[in-house]
Write an enzyme that holds these catalytic residues in place. Sequence first.
Site, PDB file in Angstrom:
ATOM      1  N   ASP A  41       0.877  -1.162   0.000  1.00  0.00           N
ATOM      2  CA  ASP A  41       0.000   0.000   0.000  1.00  0.00           C
ATOM      3  C   ASP A  41       0.923   1.223   0.000  1.00  0.00           C
ATOM      4  OD1 ASP A  41      -2.397   1.619   0.468  1.00  0.00           O
ATOM      5  OD2 ASP A  41      -1.625   1.852   2.510  1.00  0.00           O
TER       6      ASP A  41
ATOM      7  N   ASP B 283       0.085   5.083   0.913  1.00  0.00           N
ATOM      8  CA  ASP B 283      -0.042   6.072   1.987  1.00  0.00           C
ATOM      9  C   ASP B 283      -0.041   5.410   3.359  1.00  0.00           C
ATOM     10  OD1 ASP B 283      -0.171   8.266   0.213  1.00  0.00           O
ATOM     11  OD2 ASP B 283      -2.286   7.847  -0.164  1.00  0.00           O
TER      12      ASP B 283
END
Length: 167
Positions: free
Chosen positions: A11, A13
Amino acid sequence: MMTKNKLAIFDRDGVIDDNSKLYYIYKKEDFIFNPGVKEAMAYFTKNNYKIAIVSNQSGIAKGIYTLEDIENLHNWMNEELKNFGAIVNKIYVCPHHPNFSNCLCRKPSPLMLEKAMAEFNADFESSFFVGDSDSDVEAGTKAGIKTFKVKHNGNLYNQLLNFGLIQ
């Protein structure tokens, strides 16, 4: 028979970049790598993993920034990583938000993960996904990929070391 690849999916952020001060990060001036990210990515590159990033970017649907803004940021981010010996092979972005559009790709949907696994002919045994939220864990679980939840904005290298993903 084609050889299966080892794939490390991350992922963005909260895992790769520090989003503790800003929710929408789309300019390089606002992008801060979390501790241990460059080292972790370089480790997986050196150990013959393909690396993919999956990221919900709802600011595009909301009109806060454009897909081009994100592509420019990701090109810069990839150059920074490459200078450290890390190669990101592909970045998957969901530009949607449920208040503005329907989509099949927004996590916790497993679609971006499934696409990455298929496109890289990934071996499920040696591949994994790393996220920092419950929706990341849900997406990884639905995709049938080993999934690890890391501390939001934590030291990625140290956490992956604790999980045994880095030796």
